[in-house]
Design a protein around this motif. Structure first.
Motif, PDB file in Angstrom:
ATOM      1  N   MET A 407       0.819  -1.201   0.000  1.00 34.31           N
ATOM      2  CA  MET A 407       0.000   0.000   0.000  1.00 34.31           C
ATOM      3  C   MET A 407       0.857   1.257   0.000  1.00 34.31           C
ATOM      4  N   THR A 408       0.274   2.353  -0.483  1.00 35.70           N
ATOM      5  CA  THR A 408       0.888   3.672  -0.344  1.00 35.70           C
ATOM      6  C   THR A 408       1.134   3.948   1.134  1.00 35.70           C
ATOM      7  N   PRO A 409       2.283   4.524   1.501  1.00 38.12           N
ATOM      8  CA  PRO A 409       2.517   4.840   2.920  1.00 38.12           C
ATOM      9  C   PRO A 409       1.477   5.827   3.455  1.00 38.12           C
ATOM     10  N   ASP A 410       1.293   5.833   4.781  1.00 42.15           N
ATOM     11  CA  ASP A 410       0.418   6.811   5.424  1.00 42.15           C
ATOM     12  C   ASP A 410       0.893   8.228   5.071  1.00 42.15           C
ATOM     13  N   GLN A 411      -0.076   9.151   4.868  1.00 38.66           N
ATOM     14  CA  GLN A 411       0.279  10.486   4.418  1.00 38.66           C
ATOM     15  C   GLN A 411      -0.471  11.553   5.212  1.00 38.66           C
ATOM     16  N   PHE A 412       0.064  12.797   5.135  1.00 41.20           N
ATOM     17  CA  PHE A 412      -0.574  13.959   5.745  1.00 41.20           C
ATOM     18  C   PHE A 412      -0.974  14.928   4.622  1.00 41.20           C
ATOM     19  N   ILE A 413      -2.159  15.513   4.707  1.00 46.63           N
ATOM     20  CA  ILE A 413      -2.599  16.533   3.760  1.00 46.63           C
ATOM     21  C   ILE A 413      -3.256  17.672   4.530  1.00 46.63           C
ATOM     22  N   THR A 414      -3.390  18.785   3.838  1.00 42.23           N
ATOM     23  CA  THR A 414      -4.078  19.930   4.425  1.00 42.23           C
ATOM     24  C   THR A 414      -5.561  19.856   4.106  1.00 42.23           C
ATOM     25  N   GLN A 415      -6.355  20.307   5.011  1.00 37.84           N
ATOM     26  CA  GLN A 415      -7.809  20.276   4.826  1.00 37.84           C
ATOM     27  C   GLN A 415      -8.183  20.922   3.490  1.00 37.84           C
ATOM     28  N   ASP A 447      -7.696   0.250  -8.339  1.00 39.56           N
ATOM     29  CA  ASP A 447      -6.498   0.091  -7.526  1.00 39.56           C
ATOM     30  C   ASP A 447      -5.827   1.419  -7.183  1.00 39.56           C
ATOM     31  N   ASP A 448      -6.305   2.561  -7.759  1.00 39.68           N
ATOM     32  CA  ASP A 448      -5.611   3.841  -7.562  1.00 39.68           C
ATOM     33  C   ASP A 448      -6.587   5.005  -7.408  1.00 39.68           C
ATOM     34  N   PRO A 449      -7.470   4.990  -6.427  1.00 37.85           N
ATOM     35  CA  PRO A 449      -8.424   6.095  -6.283  1.00 37.85           C
ATOM     36  C   PRO A 449      -7.761   7.362  -5.722  1.00 37.85           C
ATOM     37  N   TRP A 450      -8.441   8.505  -5.965  1.00 36.53           N
ATOM     38  CA  TRP A 450      -8.077   9.753  -5.302  1.00 36.53           C
ATOM     39  C   TRP A 450      -8.941   9.894  -4.059  1.00 36.53           C
ATOM     40  N   ALA A 451      -8.286  10.316  -2.963  1.00 37.75           N
ATOM     41  CA  ALA A 451      -9.006  10.472  -1.693  1.00 37.75           C
ATOM     42  C   ALA A 451      -9.015  11.933  -1.293  1.00 37.75           C
ATOM     43  N   LYS A 452     -10.189  12.405  -0.846  1.00 35.47           N
ATOM     44  CA  LYS A 452     -10.306  13.788  -0.384  1.00 35.47           C
ATOM     45  C   LYS A 452     -11.111  13.785   0.917  1.00 35.47           C
ATOM     46  N   PRO A 453     -10.480  13.330   2.000  1.00 33.63           N
ATOM     47  CA  PRO A 453     -11.213  13.247   3.267  1.00 33.63           C
ATOM     48  C   PRO A 453     -11.322  14.615   3.939  1.00 33.63           C
ATOM     49  N   ARG A 454     -12.445  14.845   4.640  1.00 32.76           N
ATOM     50  CA  ARG A 454     -12.615  16.077   5.401  1.00 32.76           C
ATOM     51  C   ARG A 454     -11.903  15.994   6.750  1.00 32.76           C
ATOM     52  N   VAL A 455     -11.812  14.761   7.274  1.00 28.24           N
ATOM     53  CA  VAL A 455     -11.100  14.523   8.532  1.00 28.24           C
ATOM     54  C   VAL A 455     -10.149  13.345   8.318  1.00 28.24           C
TER      55      VAL A 455
END
Length: 579
Positions: A407-415, A447-455
């Motif tokens: 899997m892709t490693p755990d990541q941090f993004i800005t809100q 196998d390669d979605p884009w994720a845009k979580p609010r939290v």
């Protein structure tokens, strides 16, 4: 060896045979109890350079007599010693396993018949030597162990006893040293009682600790009574005319009349030939204690029947005749002039079942056929035992499906940002993907979605091959940081090149820092900057006021932040200046 004073032990001058272990049914504690044995214990001291046993009481205390079972495993102090004698299911441990100053004893009477004229005993011993703390004990003050056998008049039988007591710092004969312990693994002793038929003997086994500084001493004991005889392994010679003669097991030395020195010998069977063996018990140090047994090859006429089941394709030989079919067969076997045998064979032939199977497994898994485990692809043939006694022949065509997931490693993004996550499978192929998280993904079955979580969100996926043989699960965590800035709690100006400035860090949604004000502890403005980019050390406070170094302490601040969305955020707090 040192003979010791048994101050309280008195052998009764008259022993009733009815009280003795006539059938030896529990002489080796095989009933799992001490029936037939008398238990006692007391204190051990010394007097006039001799070991003295005092205050002997019937019964037991503090586990000084413990019946051992196979489930007990090995000794706590010497793990190489099993707590049960080889070949037995129960034995007894006597003695205190924690401290000295004690003795423990077992005693039994044994009535001699023609069928139990060989008494064999086994023992293992653990004795703590007095080498710690500067102790300098005489031998009679040290731990010891003995086995003594008496006739009905209280006289000790010749070649019957084993007596050991620690001597100095070196290991005594037959013992091994481990730290301050000296031990002897299971050892066999024996006494020939053919001259005692119709009489009763008394067996006394004693283990004791140190008489002074309370060093421990204990032992394991087992016994059995046998017939003093040489036996033949079979009634008749083998097809080459040889017989195997067996002397009793457990002796330290064997000397046969033909010069061989093993417990069993193979000899040419001739009617009337005589053989003898001299045996010395392991517990004996005197060759004069050897006992001799004699054997004369007799003529025997035997008959017997055999019920035998075989599998199709096998065979049974009786003498020089081979049988392969179901039926009843009678065969006379003549072995020179030593033995004639009549054998009735009732033979049943069972069929062998054969079948083929096709199986698929995932790499890392296994397939069991009978008691055999397969993990590699290919064709495997296995004989599987059946209740009929015949093996089924199973041919397995095994396919191993490979599926490895990373899997892709755990990541941090800005809100407000999005991120590309990947489920990588090997080897390349067509696989099915199912993401457990139902929202904030661009697709649920790719196998390669884009994720845009609010939290912050943990995304989980299951991957299977088209045949649903293999399944792998994976997960990745996307941590969402809110829009704004991060403010250090402290800084350490001091010209050492590390953490010299106090400045703030902004993420991608920050447009600028509208204003950053630092106050003294009395509320005086000592530093102000306006309209500058976040994360820029050039706009940091170096910990000075009007060019003068300020003292260590907490300095309040107010910071106003403008986001790209136009929203304004206010931050208040205090930073610790450390020098």
């Amino acid at each position: 060896m040192i003979k010791r004073l048994l101050s309280l032990f008195v052998v009764l001058s008259v022993v009733l045979p009815a009280l003795a272990q006539v059938d030896c049914s529990n002489v080796g504690f095989e009933k799992g109890n001490t029936s037939g044995w008398e238990l006692s214990y007391g204190t051990v001291t010394d007097n006039d350079a001799k070991t003295v046993y005092q205050n002997e009481l019937l019964g037991t205390t503090t586990a000084d007599h413990y019946i051992t079972s196979l489930s007990d495993g090995n000794d706590r102090l010497i793990p190489s010693i099993p707590m049960v004698a080889p070949g037995s299911t129960h034995s007894i441990r006597i003695g205190n396993t924690v401290e000295g100053g004690h003795f423990s004893r077992i005693k039994t009477d044994y009535f001699i018949t023609a069928d139990n004229t060989l008494f064999q005993y086994k023992f293992a011993v653990v004795l703590q030597n007095t080498i710690n703390g500067g102790a300098n004990h005489a031998p009679y003050q040290k731990p010891g162990f003995n086995v003594q056998i008496y006739d009905s008049n209280g006289q000790e039988l010749l070649c019957s006893s084993y007596d050991i007591q620690l001597q100095g710092l070196d290991a005594v004969d037959g013992f091994t040293t481990s730290g301050d312990l000296q031990y002897r693994d299971w050892t066999t002793g024996a006494i020939d009682l053919r001259a005692m038929i119709g009489k009763t003997i008394t067996i006394v086994v004693t283990a004791h600790g140190c008489t002074r500084m309370r060093h421990l001493g204990y032992a394991y004991f087992d016994a059995e009574c046998l017939k003093s005889e040489i036996r033949s392994a079979s009634d008749c010679p083998d097809e080459n005319g040889f017989m195997t003669l067996l002397a009793p097991q457990g002796f330290g030395k064997y000397t046969w009349s033909n010069g061989q020195t093993t417990q069993s010998i193979r000899v040419k069977a001739r009617l009337g030939d005589e053989y003898s063996v001299k045996m010395v018990p392991l517990g004996s140090l005197n060759e004069s204690c050897a006992l001799q047994l004699d054997y004369k090859i007799p003529y025997k006429k035997t008959s017997g029947s055999v019920d035998k089941t075989i599998c199709e394709g096998e065979q049974v030989a009786v003498g020089d005749t081979v049988y392969r079919t179901t039926g009843t067969f009678i065969r006379n076997i003549n072995r020179s002039n030593v033995c004639d045998s009549t054998v009735t064979l009732r033979l049943k032939v069972n069929k062998v079942v054969k079948y083929t199977q096709n199986k698929s497994i995932c790499e890392g898994e296994s397939l069991t056929v009978g008691d055999t485990v397969y993990t590699t692809p290919g064709t495997h043939i296995r004989n599987v035992p059946q209740i009929t006694g015949c093996d089924s022949i199973v041919t397995t065509h095994l396919t191993v499906v490979q599926l490895a997931l990373s899997m892709t490693p755990d990541q941090f993004i800005t809100q407000g940002d999005s991120v590309h996550i990947l489920a990588l499978t090997e080897p390349a192929g067509s696989f099915e993907y199912s993401w457990k998280t139902e929202n904030s993904l661009s697709c649920q079955d790719c196998d390669d979605p884009w994720a845009k979580p609010r939290v912050s969100t943990q995304y989980a996926v299951s991957v299977t091959d088209p045949g649903h043989i293999c399944k792998q699960d994976g997960q990745v965590k996307i941590s969402v940081k809110p829009c704004g800035i991060e403010i250090p709690d402290a800084f350490t100006p001091g010209n050492d090149g590390h953490n010299e400035l106090f400045y703030v860090f902004g993420n991608s949604c920050v447009k600028q820092i509208r204003e950053m004000v630092i106050y003294s502890r009395w509320g005086e403005v000592i530093f102000r900057k306006e309209n500058f980019a976040a994360s820029d050390p050039a706009y940091g406070w170096p910990g000075t006021y009007q060019g003068v170094i300020t003292a260590s302490g907490a300095y309040p601040y107010k910071i106003k932040v403008e986001l790209k969305s136009g929203e304004l955020l206010d931050y208040k707090g205090a930073v610790h200046l450390i020098r």
